[in-house]
Motif scaffolding. Sequence first.
Motif, PDB file in Angstrom:
ATOM      1  N   ALA A 226       5.279 -12.555   0.857  1.00  0.00           N
ATOM      2  CA  ALA A 226       6.517 -11.836   1.165  1.00  0.00           C
ATOM      3  C   ALA A 226       7.648 -12.818   1.474  1.00  0.00           C
ATOM      4  O   ALA A 226       8.794 -12.628   1.032  1.00  0.00           O
ATOM      5  CB  ALA A 226       6.298 -10.891   2.340  1.00  0.00           C
ATOM      6  N   SER A 269       9.958  -3.498  -2.319  1.00  0.00           N
ATOM      7  CA  SER A 269       9.266  -4.409  -1.398  1.00  0.00           C
ATOM      8  C   SER A 269       8.365  -5.396  -2.109  1.00  0.00           C
ATOM      9  O   SER A 269       7.488  -6.007  -1.493  1.00  0.00           O
ATOM     10  CB  SER A 269       8.467  -3.602  -0.363  1.00  0.00           C
ATOM     11  N   GLY A 273       4.771  -4.834  -0.861  1.00  0.00           N
ATOM     12  CA  GLY A 273       4.620  -3.376  -0.897  1.00  0.00           C
ATOM     13  C   GLY A 273       3.608  -2.912  -1.918  1.00  0.00           C
ATOM     14  O   GLY A 273       2.837  -1.983  -1.667  1.00  0.00           O
ATOM     15  N   ALA A 317       7.331  -2.683   5.222  1.00  0.00           N
ATOM     16  CA  ALA A 317       7.776  -2.835   3.836  1.00  0.00           C
ATOM     17  C   ALA A 317       9.186  -2.285   3.653  1.00  0.00           C
ATOM     18  O   ALA A 317       9.980  -2.822   2.864  1.00  0.00           O
ATOM     19  CB  ALA A 317       6.808  -2.131   2.889  1.00  0.00           C
TER      20      ALA A 317
END
Length: 484
Positions: A226, A269, A273, A317
């Motif tokens: 991320a 996301s 996500g 997210a």
Amino acid sequence: MEKEKISNGEISNLGVTDLELIITFSRVANGLLKHNVMDKPQILANLEALIDDPMPYALKKGGKFKNLAEKVIELRKEGKFVKQQRSVHELKKEIANFPVYGVENIEPGALAQMRTAIQLPIAVAGALMPDAHHGYGLPIGGVLATRADTIIPYAVGVDIACRMCLSIFDLPADSIDAKQDDLKSLLLNNTHFGIGSETKSHYDTTLFDRLEWSATKQIRSLKNKAYKQLGTSGTGNHFVEWGELNVSEGALDGVPSGNYLALLSHSGSRGFGGSIAAYYSEIAMKKTKLPQEAKHLAWLDMNSEEGQEYWIAMNLAGDYASANHHEIHNKIAKAMKLEPLMRIENHHNFAWKEQLADGTEVMVHRKGATPAGEGVLGIIPGSMSTPGFVVRGKGNAESINSASHGAGRLMSRSAAFKTIKRDLVAAELLDKKITLLGSDLDEAPMVYKNIHTVMAAQHDLVDVLAKFQPRIVRMADPKERPED
């Protein structure tokens, strides 16, 4: 701190009653947990599925549950561990009424999916937006309110918190023609598209100081990905584009009427996500058995460990998706040495705890639908050559305070490649003075419904405050696998 364990009671709750077998199950389960091979919800979901049908596990070479599955099969041959029929949740016999906006332009498959969703035993209310088309489980453009103690990962969607974000700059709209090369460079230098795309520099990483990044093993395992993907946009129908924004008199506080340069982005996301969606959808489908036509609508109990884990991950997210957009918009604004007059944004793949008009507490899933509560601002895009709109929700109770999230697809990606001619797309872009960076035929304007027809079908749901006309559009390179 005491280490997490899977208790004998939790194993017996799966239907294992023989003490020796409980011990065997416990040894395998806690071994996997101790060595961080899987986390607790995933282990329990696999054990439950193995008890239901051990053969797939027994046939998997090198599988973590292979020996256990073979033991279960052996005992069953001896008549000692008879397979227990797992209960399948029956759908409601009658199909409750739900509003369909723009029904004449919605494909039968999407209507059928919504009818199945409204038959779930946990369904309370539903609505179908005018951009609706076929999806997994809940159709794109579907809104489903379920019992407040349930949540359906596939009704949220694979791209959790897919989102719109608009920055309005105090520059005239004709800057697009006067400074086209500069604006193109700003997009090319500050956006990143493609599966696995990453950024090397960040504007603001304070989101990663949040405690939620340590909340579960699944979230922890995805934090680094991320971080690297912060400020990226993915593929498919995701875009970042410059356009002309026409604002009506008195429509937006602090923004006088006129034509402005504006930056619009659409993405979600990313890998974080997508991984969360895949992980918890699998658990939901193993724990909640439904008839075949409804299997992707499997839910998680919000009072369970996995339900709470998904809720934390989904909300994180959502904040991460917002941060992705802010990275792009802030980097571009910094390069321009100009702060935006206003920024407007909204999710459209998410679940919210809300109340219906009669006060019933529910979980509202909006899969490709924009929140449109009374006074709530949102953005409904068209296609790369047709306008999008800044809207204000009217709080229509029948639509469960929702509106469309775009124009909606008319055809599949494969159909687009087979039927759409490149010269026609080029002519359309030339006519509308669109500069396109990236993309392919599967995102051509012709694959989408008429945005004006879609907006006309939801005049009871939103008021239009401003119109955005795309002019310089940046998307993923051709042939990138779509992940929207």
